[in-house]
Write a protein that holds these residues in place. Structure first.
Motif, PDB file in Angstrom:
ATOM      1  N   ARG A  79       0.849  -1.178   0.000  1.00  0.00           N
ATOM      2  CA  ARG A  79       0.000   0.000   0.000  1.00  0.00           C
ATOM      3  C   ARG A  79       0.895   1.241   0.000  1.00  0.00           C
ATOM      4  O   ARG A  79       1.943   1.260   0.654  1.00  0.00           O
ATOM      5  N   GLY A  83      -2.712   6.431  -0.012  1.00  0.00           N
ATOM      6  CA  GLY A  83      -3.686   5.686  -0.804  1.00  0.00           C
ATOM      7  C   GLY A  83      -3.101   5.108  -2.066  1.00  0.00           C
ATOM      8  O   GLY A  83      -2.098   5.581  -2.596  1.00  0.00           O
ATOM      9  N   GLY A 153      -6.148   4.323  -5.973  1.00  0.00           N
ATOM     10  CA  GLY A 153      -7.004   3.495  -5.133  1.00  0.00           C
ATOM     11  C   GLY A 153      -7.945   2.596  -5.903  1.00  0.00           C
ATOM     12  O   GLY A 153      -8.480   1.631  -5.346  1.00  0.00           O
TER      13      GLY A 153
END
Length: 480
Positions: A79, A83, A153
């Motif tokens: 990740r 985001g 995202g």
């Protein structure tokens, strides 16, 4: 569709092995590497061209069939702060070992692809490289082409970087193990993210109008010295892993198009006549295809575990015929840059241990990212690459098809005259009494003819075996 196995044992195995040897001879398959190629590979394995960058601290992992040792790709998923996701994808750097114009290079152009037979593998490169020094095996430090692709995202690519680096994979995983760990919630985050990113990319594929056909694959496996033939239904993890490769191939195509020099994997949109034929097939298989529903929407609505759906999905593969390689240079981008099934520009760049063109695609992308001209040896090969790859792909498809035919014939030898339950999965245009059936047991797909009535497409049928000869790789049925 469940996998179905039937073991080849005893008398059936000897003629099968003999027939496989004859097949390799007939197709002029180059089995043994010449001495100068082996010597070149030994030298290269001992002293590859090493990159300056060191990325061995990155905990990469591979996802492959459990017995595979020619590992082209390793990944790390994370990740991003703020985001989105970062996909780091290491591809074996074959060019670090192969000298342009040398014995290894010449032999790779002769072989083009790795060929897979039931009794052996005929590799593109000597195993000292493809299963040794150049393979991204766990715990082994080796040179790689390292892709870093940042996603937002929703899984869309925002930035791509390609460079050479030393890498070291930490773990060799397989599809079933990855699926089990993700389903049970025990997968560590870099592995668990394969599902998250894979699903996002699958959703984007739907939005693009792309299609991934979930067709059960007929496969030959060897177990305890005997052969089994069955159908393998892909796991979700197979699809998620494939999405990472597709992502990289799409990013590579965009880099090459922007730079004005490249080699793309292209497929034109299917002609209206082919889609109309599929509509007729859907009707014959009792599959509801409303006119307002697109082909892609229909395919995604099908369940391959249902026999008539599986038969239709098999027919859908006919729309994938006509794929090829398109090269360009000097900024003259071709009119067709897309692959119809991907629904975007795309190229092959993630399997250089097993496919010739990928080594060239990697070099073109490295040059594009560095804003540098491609190496002269790459430019010199571009014009011939599409034909070389077409010839090699054709031979690989022939090997796959004829190997399955041989094993089917060996499985059924001595059973001529017996009755079997089958499903009609294809009927020949203009000859409604000739087609293809898929047996319920064992996992056989073969020709049927000899009756006078029209074959009932998509319906179950009792059939009689009329021919099974491993020497000619012929299996044929007739309606009972």
């Amino acid at each position: 569709m469940p996998r179905r196995h039937l073991r080849v044992t005893g008398a059936a195995e000897a003629p099968l092995r003999a027939a496989l040897r004859d097949l390799r001879t007939r197709l002029d398959v180059p089995e043994e590497f010449p001495a100068d190629v082996l010597a070149d590979a030994t030298r290269a394995a001992a002293s590859p061209r090493l990159p300056e960058d060191d990325a061995t601290d990155l905990p990469l992992f591979t996802v492959d069939p459990p017995t595979s040792v020619d590992l082209d790709q390793a990944m790390h998923l994370a990740r991003r702060d703020g985001g989105g996701f970062r996909v780091t994808y290491a591809i074996a750097d074959v060019a670090a070992y192969v000298t342009p114009g040398g014995p290894l290079d010449a032999e790779a152009h002769r072989r083009v692809t790795t060929l897979y037979f039931p009794d052996e593998k005929v590799p593109l490169h000597p195993t000292s490289l493809s299963e040794g020094a150049a393979s991204l095996l766990p715990g082994q430090t080796c040179p790689a082409v390292l892709w870093t692709i940042d996603l937002d995202g929703e899984g869309r690519a925002e930035r791509t970087d390609v460079r050479r680096a030393l890498v070291r994979s930490r773990a060799k995983l397989d599809y079933a193990g990855v699926q089990s760990a993700i389903d049970s919630g025990t997968a560590e985050e870099p592995v668990a993210l394969l599902r998250d990113i894979g699903r996002l990319r699958e959703q984007l594929e739907i939005e693009r109008g792309g299609i991934s056909l979930d067709v059960p694959e007929q496969e030959i496996v060897e177990r305890d010295g005997a052969y089994e033939l069955g159908f393998r239904a892909p796991l979700p993890a197979d699809g998620w892993n494939a999405q990472i490769s597709l992502l990289t191939g799409m990013a590579a195509a965009e880099l090459m198009i922007a730079s004005g020099t490249g080699v793309l994997r292209t497929l034109p949109t299917a002609p209206d006549g082919a889609v109309s034929r599929l509509r007729r097939t859907a009707g014959a298989l009792h599959i509801d295809w409303p006119h307002h529903m697109s082909y892609a929407q229909l395919v995604r609505s099908l369940d391959p575990r249902r026999s008539h759906h599986a038969a239709f999905l098999q027919e859908c593969t006919t729309l994938l015929r006509g794929a090829g390689y398109t090269t360009f240079r000097g900024g003259e981008v071709p009119e067709l840059t897309t692959h119809a099934a991907v629904a975007a520009p795309y190229t092959h760049c993630t399997a250089p241990l097993r496919r010739l063109v990928d080594r060239y695609a990697s070099e073109l992308c490295l040059a594009a990212c560095a804003d540098a001209p491609p190496p002269e040896w790459v430019l010199a090969a571009l014009d011939e690459l599409p034909k070389e790859m077409a010839d090699g792909t054709r031979r690989g498809n022939t090997v796959e098809r004829e190997c399955v035919d041989l094993v089917e014939a060996a499985l059924l030898e001595g059973r001529v005259g017996e009755m079997f339950d089958a499903v009609v999965v294809d009927v020949r245009d203009g000859e409604p009494a000739v087609g293809t059936v898929q047996l319920a047991e064992p996992a056989i797909v073969a020709r049927i003819e000899g009756g006078s009535a029209k074959l009932p497409l998509g319906e179950r049928l009792r059939v009689r075996l009329t021919q099974a000869d491993p020497g000619t790789a012929k299996v044929q049925f007739a309606p009972a």
